[in-house]
Design a protein around this motif. Structure first.
Motif, PDB file in Angstrom:
ATOM      1  N   LEU A  41     -12.812   3.900  -3.643  1.00 57.17           N
ATOM      2  CA  LEU A  41     -11.530   3.791  -4.346  1.00 57.17           C
ATOM      3  C   LEU A  41     -10.362   4.407  -3.572  1.00 57.17           C
ATOM      4  CD1 LEU A  41     -12.623   4.301  -8.061  1.00 57.17           C
ATOM      5  CD2 LEU A  41     -11.906   2.180  -6.948  1.00 57.17           C
ATOM      6  N   PRO A  42     -10.528   5.580  -2.942  1.00 59.81           N
ATOM      7  CA  PRO A  42      -9.414   6.101  -2.140  1.00 59.81           C
ATOM      8  C   PRO A  42      -9.020   5.169  -0.999  1.00 59.81           C
ATOM      9  CG  PRO A  42     -10.994   7.848  -2.609  1.00 59.81           C
ATOM     10  CD  PRO A  42     -11.634   6.563  -3.019  1.00 59.81           C
ATOM     11  N   ALA A  53     -11.787  -3.321  -7.121  1.00 67.23           N
ATOM     12  CA  ALA A  53     -11.472  -2.000  -7.679  1.00 67.23           C
ATOM     13  C   ALA A  53     -11.900  -1.901  -9.137  1.00 67.23           C
ATOM     14  CB  ALA A  53      -9.981  -1.710  -7.543  1.00 67.23           C
ATOM     15  N   GLU A  54     -11.645  -2.954  -9.915  1.00 66.70           N
ATOM     16  CA  GLU A  54     -12.036  -2.930 -11.326  1.00 66.70           C
ATOM     17  C   GLU A  54     -13.548  -2.870 -11.480  1.00 66.70           C
ATOM     18  OE1 GLU A  54     -10.216  -2.714 -14.218  1.00 66.70           O
ATOM     19  OE2 GLU A  54      -8.604  -2.230 -12.815  1.00 66.70           O
ATOM     20  N   ALA A  90       0.839  -1.207   0.000  1.00 70.38           N
ATOM     21  CA  ALA A  90       0.000   0.000   0.000  1.00 70.38           C
ATOM     22  C   ALA A  90       0.869   1.251   0.000  1.00 70.38           C
ATOM     23  CB  ALA A  90      -0.930  -0.017   1.206  1.00 70.38           C
ATOM     24  N   GLU A  91       1.937   1.239   0.785  1.00 76.96           N
ATOM     25  CA  GLU A  91       2.834   2.389   0.839  1.00 76.96           C
ATOM     26  C   GLU A  91       3.542   2.628  -0.488  1.00 76.96           C
ATOM     27  OE1 GLU A  91       5.360   1.401   4.081  1.00 76.96           O
ATOM     28  OE2 GLU A  91       3.835   1.794   5.614  1.00 76.96           O
ATOM     29  N   GLN A  92       3.778   1.556  -1.233  1.00 75.85           N
ATOM     30  CA  GLN A  92       4.386   1.694  -2.548  1.00 75.85           C
ATOM     31  C   GLN A  92       3.417   2.278  -3.581  1.00 75.85           C
ATOM     32  OE1 GLN A  92       7.685   0.835  -3.537  1.00 75.85           O
ATOM     33  NE2 GLN A  92       7.975   0.758  -1.323  1.00 75.85           N
ATOM     34  N   GLY A  93       2.129   2.286  -3.243  1.00 73.26           N
ATOM     35  CA  GLY A  93       1.129   2.838  -4.157  1.00 73.26           C
ATOM     36  C   GLY A  93       0.592   1.842  -5.155  1.00 73.26           C
ATOM     37  N   TRP A  94       0.967   0.564  -5.018  1.00 76.51           N
ATOM     38  CA  TRP A  94       0.571  -0.420  -6.021  1.00 76.51           C
ATOM     39  C   TRP A  94      -0.932  -0.659  -6.058  1.00 76.51           C
ATOM     40  CZ3 TRP A  94       4.682  -4.859  -5.091  1.00 76.51           C
ATOM     41  CH2 TRP A  94       5.961  -4.330  -5.318  1.00 76.51           C
ATOM     42  N   LEU A  95      -1.595  -0.553  -4.901  1.00 80.80           N
ATOM     43  CA  LEU A  95      -3.029  -0.813  -4.860  1.00 80.80           C
ATOM     44  C   LEU A  95      -3.803   0.190  -5.711  1.00 80.80           C
ATOM     45  CD1 LEU A  95      -3.284  -1.523  -1.034  1.00 80.80           C
ATOM     46  CD2 LEU A  95      -3.529  -3.209  -2.857  1.00 80.80           C
ATOM     47  N   GLY A  96      -3.221   1.360  -5.899  1.00 78.87           N
ATOM     48  CA  GLY A  96      -3.887   2.385  -6.700  1.00 78.87           C
ATOM     49  C   GLY A  96      -3.250   2.609  -8.048  1.00 78.87           C
ATOM     50  N   ALA A 148      -3.805   1.517 -11.057  1.00 73.99           N
ATOM     51  CA  ALA A 148      -4.725   1.770 -12.169  1.00 73.99           C
ATOM     52  C   ALA A 148      -5.911   2.632 -11.753  1.00 73.99           C
ATOM     53  CB  ALA A 148      -5.214   0.447 -12.760  1.00 73.99           C
ATOM     54  N   ILE A 149      -5.930   3.095 -10.510  1.00 76.12           N
ATOM     55  CA  ILE A 149      -7.009   3.962 -10.036  1.00 76.12           C
ATOM     56  C   ILE A 149      -6.655   5.411 -10.381  1.00 76.12           C
ATOM     57  CG2 ILE A 149      -8.190   4.831  -7.981  1.00 76.12           C
ATOM     58  CD1 ILE A 149      -7.833   2.091  -6.711  1.00 76.12           C
ATOM     59  N   PRO A 150      -7.560   6.141 -10.997  1.00 79.41           N
ATOM     60  CA  PRO A 150      -7.265   7.535 -11.368  1.00 79.41           C
ATOM     61  C   PRO A 150      -6.877   8.390 -10.167  1.00 79.41           C
ATOM     62  CG  PRO A 150      -9.257   6.769 -12.460  1.00 79.41           C
ATOM     63  CD  PRO A 150      -8.893   5.717 -11.463  1.00 79.41           C
ATOM     64  N   GLU A 151      -6.100   9.406 -10.434  1.00 85.66           N
ATOM     65  CA  GLU A 151      -5.620  10.285  -9.364  1.00 85.66           C
ATOM     66  C   GLU A 151      -6.770  10.962  -8.633  1.00 85.66           C
ATOM     67  OE1 GLU A 151      -2.007  12.681 -10.176  1.00 85.66           O
ATOM     68  OE2 GLU A 151      -2.151  11.834 -12.199  1.00 85.66           O
ATOM     69  N   GLN A 152      -7.861  11.251  -9.330  1.00 86.28           N
ATOM     70  CA  GLN A 152      -8.986  11.924  -8.681  1.00 86.28           C
ATOM     71  C   GLN A 152      -9.609  11.080  -7.583  1.00 86.28           C
ATOM     72  OE1 GLN A 152     -11.273  11.366 -12.608  1.00 86.28           O
ATOM     73  NE2 GLN A 152     -12.906  11.823 -11.145  1.00 86.28           N
ATOM     74  N   TYR A 153      -9.330   9.761  -7.600  1.00 85.14           N
ATOM     75  CA  TYR A 153      -9.831   8.864  -6.554  1.00 85.14           C
ATOM     76  C   TYR A 153      -8.712   8.367  -5.643  1.00 85.14           C
ATOM     77  CZ  TYR A 153     -13.811   8.787  -9.765  1.00 85.14           C
ATOM     78  OH  TYR A 153     -14.853   9.148 -10.592  1.00 85.14           O
ATOM     79  N   GLY A 154      -7.607   9.082  -5.622  1.00 82.53           N
ATOM     80  CA  GLY A 154      -6.535   8.747  -4.704  1.00 82.53           C
ATOM     81  C   GLY A 154      -5.514   7.749  -5.216  1.00 82.53           C
ATOM     82  N   GLY A 155      -5.619   7.371  -6.483  1.00 86.73           N
ATOM     83  CA  GLY A 155      -4.676   6.415  -7.045  1.00 86.73           C
ATOM     84  C   GLY A 155      -3.517   7.096  -7.748  1.00 86.73           C
TER      85      GLY A 155
END
Length: 363
Positions: free
Chosen positions: A112-113, A96-97, A49-55, A57-64
């Motif tokens: 999503l965030p 998420a998908e 999670a800290e690496q950001g992998w969970l997000g 493919a999630i758009p930046e507007q939703y925290g990805g």
């Protein structure tokens, strides 16, 4: 057309491998395998999670991170190589998908965030027993936004706090935890459970027919699962090759014997076939192409076959030691069996592949 990763994507993949080599050793995987009370590695989950992998493919507007699906495929390949004992696939490939594909703006903004931050573990509950899911064997119902029924098996269902559940009239979001019974499976590093819904609150996800919506999510997840399988298959080949070069028999490495050479060559061929089909699937997923159902089925069938074959032949190459608890080839064999049954068995995907080819040829 270039189907290879870009330089930036290769860099992401290399950094992911370095992270997992350090944080997801076989000792970490065995820590979950050997402890019946542990269903995933919490420290690795937090690190991912800290690496950001969970997000990814999630758009930046939703925290990805908003990177895209090809980058997510690259991460999936490395997670498969490491046999990562975390609910990444259930949470990212499925939940998420599904939210990205079917969710309302309010649902996306709410969930999503939290997924991107690692605050949510997801599970996708569709099956109610043996055999493929059809309209005739769905008994789960929703009345007045309350859901009732049983789902079995549900991967990561016992640790999930957000579930997407297939009912007779569609897909529903259900907040967990719900009543669960942990099941004994071949791969305890990915838990499975029987879930019982007894008038739990449920929120409709999308307006489409449940089976149609489920298959759309499965098509997207199938491509990502194929990359996990490909990563595992490649690692199984590396393990078999390394052991064959090191193990001596009759005064020379067993890699010099024709039977072992052919075994390793067969693994390599299947892996490369799976790779080409997985890349086709990654393109279709990332581009939102109309060919996605065909590409997903092709990738799923080829990757399931390749990983099972590589993991099996890896054990055989190791010989007697390969069947012992202390040897690591079992980790990939277990995961190959687990991944092949998620989102439908290989036989179901073969039928879907034939159907897609018939429809394409009839057009």
């Amino acid at each position: 057309m270039n189907f290879d990763y870009s330089d930036d994507q290769k860099m992401l993949k290399d950094e992911a491998r370095k992270f997992l080599d350090a944080k997801c050793t076989t000792k970490v995987v065995r820590g979950v395998l050997d402890d019946a009370g542990r269903h995933y590695d919490e420290a690795l989950w937090r690190g991912v999670a800290e690496q950001g992998w969970l997000g990814a493919a999630i758009p930046e507007q939703y925290g990805g991170l908003g990177l895209g699906h090809v980058e997510l495929c690259a991460l999936a390949e490395e997670l498969g190589r490491a046999v990562a004992p975390i609910p990444f696939a259930s949470t990212v490939y499925f939940v998420a998908e599904a939210l990205l594909l079917l969710g309302s703006e309010a649902q996306k903004e709410r969930w999503l965030p939290k997924i991107a931050a690692g605050e949510v573990i997801g599970a996708f509950a569709t099956s109610e027993g043996p055999g493929p899911v059809t309209s005739g064997n769905i008994r789960t119902t929703v009345a007045n936004n309350r859901i009732t029924g049983t789902k079995i098996p549900v991967t990561d269902g016992n640790i999930a706090n957000l579930l997407i559940v297939l009912a007779k009239d569609g897909l529903y979001l259900v907040e967990g935890p719900v009543e669960s019974e942990v099941l004994t499976t071949l791969d305890p590093t990915r838990s499975a459970a029987r879930l019982t819904f007894a008038n739990n609150e449920a929120e409709r996800l999308g307006d489409e027919d449940g089976l149609s919506a489920m298959q759309q999510v499965f098509d997207r997840a199938a491509v990502l699962l194929a990359f996990e399988q490909l990563g595992g298959a490649d690692r199984a080949l590396e393990m078999a090759r390394a052991y064959a070069l090191d193990r001596q028999a009759f005064g020379r490495p067993i890699a010099g014997y024709q039977a072992i050479k052919h075994k390793l060559a067969d693994i390599y061929v299947k892996n490369e076939i799976a790779r080409s089909n997985a890349y086709y699937g990654a393109w279709a997923l990332n581009a939102g192409a109309a060919e996605l159902p065909l590409a997903a089925a092709t990738a799923r069938v080829a990757a399931s076959e390749a990983y099972w074959f590589a993991s099996k032949e890896n054990i055989q190459t190791h010989g007697g030691i390969g069947f012992t608890w202390e040897a690591d080839p079992q980790l990939h064999y277990r995961r190959s069996r687990q991944l092949s049954l998620v989102a439908g068995a290989p036989s179901t995907w073969r039928e879907r592949l034939v159907t897609q080819l018939e429809q394409r040829n009839a057009a």
